[in-house]
Motif scaffolding. Sequence first.
Motif, PDB file in Angstrom:
ATOM      1  N   ASP A  68       0.797  -1.270   0.113  1.00  0.00           N
ATOM      2  CA  ASP A  68      -0.001  -0.008  -0.101  1.00  0.00           C
ATOM      3  C   ASP A  68       0.896   1.288  -0.130  1.00  0.00           C
ATOM      4  O   ASP A  68       0.432   2.518   0.112  1.00  0.00           O
ATOM      5  N   GLY A  69       1.953   1.025   0.025  1.00  0.00           N
ATOM      6  CA  GLY A  69       2.930   2.256  -0.236  1.00  0.00           C
ATOM      7  C   GLY A  69       3.172   2.981   1.059  1.00  0.00           C
ATOM      8  O   GLY A  69       3.038   2.665   2.015  1.00  0.00           O
ATOM      9  N   CYS A  70       3.785   4.226   0.904  1.00  0.00           N
ATOM     10  CA  CYS A  70       4.140   5.007   2.286  1.00  0.00           C
ATOM     11  C   CYS A  70       3.017   5.510   2.898  1.00  0.00           C
ATOM     12  O   CYS A  70       1.979   5.830   2.245  1.00  0.00           O
ATOM     13  N   ARG A  71       3.162   5.472   4.181  1.00  0.00           N
ATOM     14  CA  ARG A  71       1.879   5.656   5.096  1.00  0.00           C
ATOM     15  C   ARG A  71       1.966   6.991   5.793  1.00  0.00           C
ATOM     16  O   ARG A  71       1.070   7.621   6.651  1.00  0.00           O
ATOM     17  N   ASN A  72       2.922   7.914   5.277  1.00  0.00           N
ATOM     18  CA  ASN A  72       3.122   9.216   6.056  1.00  0.00           C
ATOM     19  C   ASN A  72       2.146  10.080   5.452  1.00  0.00           C
ATOM     20  O   ASN A  72       1.651   9.938   4.339  1.00  0.00           O
ATOM     21  N   ASN A  73       1.878  11.091   6.176  1.00  0.00           N
ATOM     22  CA  ASN A  73       0.999  12.451   5.782  1.00  0.00           C
ATOM     23  C   ASN A  73       1.781  13.051   4.595  1.00  0.00           C
ATOM     24  O   ASN A  73       2.767  13.363   4.851  1.00  0.00           O
ATOM     25  N   ALA A  74       1.194  13.392   3.477  1.00  0.00           N
ATOM     26  CA  ALA A  74       1.908  14.225   2.577  1.00  0.00           C
ATOM     27  C   ALA A  74       1.088  15.519   2.514  1.00  0.00           C
ATOM     28  O   ALA A  74       0.095  15.674   3.189  1.00  0.00           O
ATOM     29  N   SER A  75       1.756  16.276   1.802  1.00  0.00           N
ATOM     30  CA  SER A  75       1.091  17.739   1.789  1.00  0.00           C
ATOM     31  C   SER A  75       0.602  17.634   0.259  1.00  0.00           C
ATOM     32  O   SER A  75       1.346  18.435  -0.525  1.00  0.00           O
ATOM     33  N   GLY A  76      -0.674  17.762   0.111  1.00  0.00           N
ATOM     34  CA  GLY A  76      -1.364  17.968  -1.243  1.00  0.00           C
ATOM     35  C   GLY A  76      -1.248  16.688  -1.962  1.00  0.00           C
ATOM     36  O   GLY A  76      -0.475  15.651  -1.774  1.00  0.00           O
ATOM     37  N   LEU A  77      -1.981  16.639  -3.000  1.00  0.00           N
ATOM     38  CA  LEU A  77      -2.242  15.459  -3.788  1.00  0.00           C
ATOM     39  C   LEU A  77      -1.003  15.652  -4.627  1.00  0.00           C
ATOM     40  O   LEU A  77      -0.716  14.548  -5.140  1.00  0.00           O
ATOM     41  N   LEU A  78      -0.403  16.617  -4.902  1.00  0.00           N
ATOM     42  CA  LEU A  78       0.863  16.601  -6.092  1.00  0.00           C
ATOM     43  C   LEU A  78       2.009  16.257  -5.314  1.00  0.00           C
ATOM     44  O   LEU A  78       3.012  15.727  -5.777  1.00  0.00           O
ATOM     45  N   LEU A  79       2.196  16.426  -3.826  1.00  0.00           N
ATOM     46  CA  LEU A  79       3.669  16.349  -3.343  1.00  0.00           C
ATOM     47  C   LEU A  79       3.223  15.239  -2.448  1.00  0.00           C
ATOM     48  O   LEU A  79       2.320  14.735  -1.832  1.00  0.00           O
TER      49      LEU A  79
END
Length: 138
Positions: A68-79
């Motif tokens: 399921d890939g990286c579970r960290n919180n990202a900032s926004g859909l693009l980043l």
Amino acid sequence: MATSGARNKKLGGLGQWWGVLAGVLLIAAWVNKAAGPAVVIGLSALVFLWCFFQAPVTCKADVRGRVDGCRNNASGLLLGCHIRQHRLQKLKMLVARRQVRAFCSSLFSDGKATVVTLSGLGSFASGLAAMIPGVVAH
Ligand SMILES: [Zn+2]
């Protein structure tokens, strides 16, 4: 199923959702015609930027050995998240044509991502509509 620890920062976590508030104001601006096109366009731009560069979605970048890939919180859909390679990975997906589909499906991969994607599309549409003379101002 993926409603995991986005809440570990309490207020900081809630503050990340200011784009939703801007979205509510945007809807209010549409309903209440007293708000001029400038307000609608401004709010649309804010919500749009939030969705792509600020929204607290899950990173989901490819990680070796994780389905399921990286579970960290990202900032926004693009980043991606704070890991630099993950940030670049999303942008690369958009450039590599074969991966655009994977990127698009990642936009709807879970509840949070879907909400953010839909608000992004909505704000984009509303910004465009507000630029057509006479649609907002009456
Ligand atoms: Zn990541």
